[in-house]
Scaffold this motif. Structure first.
Motif, PDB file in Angstrom:
ATOM      1  N   UNK A 109       1.056  -1.369  -0.015  1.00 32.51           N
ATOM      2  CA  UNK A 109       0.051  -0.114  -0.061  1.00 32.51           C
ATOM      3  C   UNK A 109       0.961   1.172  -0.093  1.00 32.51           C
ATOM      4  N   UNK A 110       1.941   1.293   0.652  1.00 29.80           N
ATOM      5  CA  UNK A 110       2.891   2.437   0.906  1.00 29.80           C
ATOM      6  C   UNK A 110       3.530   2.790  -0.798  1.00 29.80           C
ATOM      7  N   UNK A 111       4.044   1.708  -1.001  1.00 28.84           N
ATOM      8  CA  UNK A 111       4.494   1.710  -2.473  1.00 28.84           C
ATOM      9  C   UNK A 111       3.558   2.227  -3.521  1.00 28.84           C
ATOM     10  N   UNK A 112       2.356   1.895  -3.468  1.00 27.56           N
ATOM     11  CA  UNK A 112       1.394   2.324  -4.388  1.00 27.56           C
ATOM     12  C   UNK A 112       1.140   3.611  -4.300  1.00 27.56           C
ATOM     13  N   UNK A 113       1.018   4.215  -2.994  1.00 25.92           N
ATOM     14  CA  UNK A 113       0.783   5.677  -2.632  1.00 25.92           C
ATOM     15  C   UNK A 113       2.050   6.507  -3.109  1.00 25.92           C
ATOM     16  N   UNK A 114       3.120   5.866  -2.898  1.00 30.09           N
ATOM     17  CA  UNK A 114       4.248   6.777  -3.385  1.00 30.09           C
ATOM     18  C   UNK A 114       4.612   6.769  -4.864  1.00 30.09           C
TER      19      UNK A 114
END
Length: 545
Positions: free
Chosen positions: A278-283
């Motif tokens: 999820x973090x990578x998607x948001x980044x």
């Protein structure tokens, strides 16, 4: 106890710290209690006296140790608090052995590298792992294989294979595979030499990780395996990624976690890496975007401010927004017109920590611009002191107000040396360091951000807001939003935070909140600062319609 030793070859700064952190995250995702140790072969006792341009950021642990910046990576990826024991240096090891010899603890033996130095290294690794109740400890050996400084540490980790069961020890080697675009070739010879050097000191790596600009193809990995006596399925690729937080996913997708399970005799577990996904998607695909100015003097060396940049990234994840950083050299801000030119298009201004007079007047002008133009302002450590100096000069009319660090003869020393620092001799480990309590006053923005009255943040400073001027600053409109309770009998003495009530966001903290920020637990002031910057951007867009 399971031990994983991470070594590196060919060149330094390959990314052993990120590999160690990512491996820890993969194991944490399987539910294991993991800790990480960084071995630094330099003779310094700690990183506290090193230049940021040479060594990057000094990361401060909760117990007050000044450590290598990789300790910060470990904390952020593993979401744990580490201690001074997690950073072992040559200086610490030799100092301890010499002190033991002076006390007669070696019973008149001739003290030698083997076994006394190597035993000290092994004891420190084991003791740290046990004290932190870890099931798996990942140990990163700094430098590169073949360095003279690293040899005692390599010998110590070599001895582990005879002290422990085979299924309790694992050696992982990170090495460079250069890619030549002109010939479209991956060159494996440096890796072959690196592994040969490692085997020459008695360590056969169980796993190889090949660092390259691109994903190393399977045929190249098989070639490396053939020449290094490592199974082809145990050779992995570490390509350059857009965001560091991708690395646990990249390595897990290749099967590194399964290989570690097999080598260490662990039960096969499907890891939970949903947070990283999820973090990578948001980044990579954020819903919003914001630009903040970072005003400092080490702007050509971003690693000097690594944790602050990570704090921005964490706040970006929390707000689902990309945080763009505009680097502003404080020395280039020579007047308010220049401040307007450099800061006029940003959504927020951060003045970060630092020592010495260089760039100070430019930082003061940046704080003034942000205050007068209602641009969100965030001051960290020196950034708080800068805001106080600016306010004293330009709002209270205290001409010449300054810090005694920059002007010992200032007529208005609104920032002064802390009383407990007056008798300090030497530089290493002598500042106010580590976690200190911060009592936040209700009805302040800072209280809304933290949501509680008493919090602990990490510190690294010698100077403070001069208590003699605090009441004058408050009467002049500056809000002291947090203090250290009961400092050396002075009661509510040390100013920990300031803010302006009539400003969208104007906060300064004496502490370093970036040091405790995590991707999964963003620091409250960072969250508030980026939120305020986003709001400023939205208002500007609304007004332009």
């Amino acid at each position: 106890m399971k031990y994983i030793f991470v070594t590196g070859g060919v060149v330094s700064s390959l990314g052993k710290g990120i590999l160690t952190s990512s491996l820890g995250a993969i194991l944490r995702g399987r539910g294991y209690r993991v800790t990480a140790i960084k071995i630094d072969p330099y003779v310094n006792v700690d990183a506290g006296t090193m230049r940021p341009y040479e060594h990057g950021e000094v990361f401060v642990t909760g117990d007050g140790a000044e450590t290598d910046l990789d300790i910060g990576h470990y904390e952020r990826f593993l979401d744990i608090d580490l201690s001074r024991a997690n950073n072992i240096t040559t200086g610490q090891v030799y100092l301890s052995v010499i002190q033991k010899e002076r006390r007669g603890e070696y019973l008149s033996q001739t003290v030698q590298v083997i076994p006394h130095i190597t035993d000290e290294i092994k004891d420190r690794i084991r003791r740290t792992a046990q004290e932190q109740n870890a099931e798996i400890v990942v140990v990163e050996v700094g430098g590169t294989v073949g360095d003279i400084e690293s040899l005692p540490f390599l010998e110590a980790i070599r001895q582990f294979q005879f002290d422990e069961d085979d299924q309790d020890i694992m050696y992982l080697h990170l090495t460079l595979v250069p890619y030549f675009a002109a010939s479209e070739e991956f060159k494996t010879k440096p890796t072959q030499h690196s592994v040969s050097t490692l085997r020459g000191v008695g360590i056969q790596p169980d796993v190889l990780v090949l660092r390259s600009e691109k994903m190393v193809p399977e045929d190249v990995r098989k070639k490396v395996a053939l020449f290094t006596n490592v199974h082809a399925g145990e050779v992995f690729s570490s390509p350059t990624v857009q965001h560091l937080y991708e690395m646990p996913l990249v390595l897990e997708e290749q099967g590194l976690g399964r290989v570690v399970e097999k080598k260490l005799g662990l039960e096969p577990i499907q890891p939970n890496l949903s947070f990283w996904q999820n973090a990578v998607r948001k980044l990579k695909q954020p819903k919003d975007e914001v630009t903040v100015a970072f005003v400092g003097k080490y702007v050509k060396m971003p690693d000097a401010y690594l944790s602050i940049l990570e704090g921005f990234r964490h706040a970006g994840i929390a707000h689902d927004a990309r945080v763009n950083v505009k680097w502003v050299n404080a020395e280039e801000i020579t007047d308010l017109a220049k401040a307007a030119e450099l800061l006029g298009q940003v959504d927020g201004v951060l003045v970060g920590p630092g020592f010495g007079i260089r760039g100070v007047e430019g930082k003061i002008l940046a704080a003034r611009y942000a205050r007068e133009h209602r641009v969100p302002y965030f001051g960290i450590c020196l950034g708080l002191q800068i805001a106080v100096i600016e306010y004293a000069r330009n709002v209270l009319g205290l001409e010449g107000a300054n810090s005694t660090e920059f002007d010992p003869y200032t007529p208005h020393p609104v920032i002064d040396l802390m009383p407990e620092q007056l008798e300090v001799e030497g530089m290493g480990g002598t500042m106010r360091l580590g976690n200190w309590p911060m009592r936040i006053h209700p009805e302040t923005l800072l209280y809304k951000l933290y949501g509680k009255e008493l919090v602990y943040e990490r510190h690294r400073h010698r100077y403070e807001v001069n208590p003699a001027y605090v009441q004058r600053l408050i009467e002049g409109g500056l809000t002291v939003s947090a203090v250290t309770p009961g400092v050396q009998g002075r009661g509510e003495g040390l100013v920990e935070a300031i803010e302006l009530a009539d400003h969208p966001f104007f906060i300064g903290l004496q502490a370093h909140p970036e040091l405790s920020s995590r991707p999964m637990r963003v620091s409250p002031p960072f969250f508030g600062f980026i939120g305020a910057a986003l709001e400023r951007k939205r208002q500007a867009l609304f007004q332009s319609i």
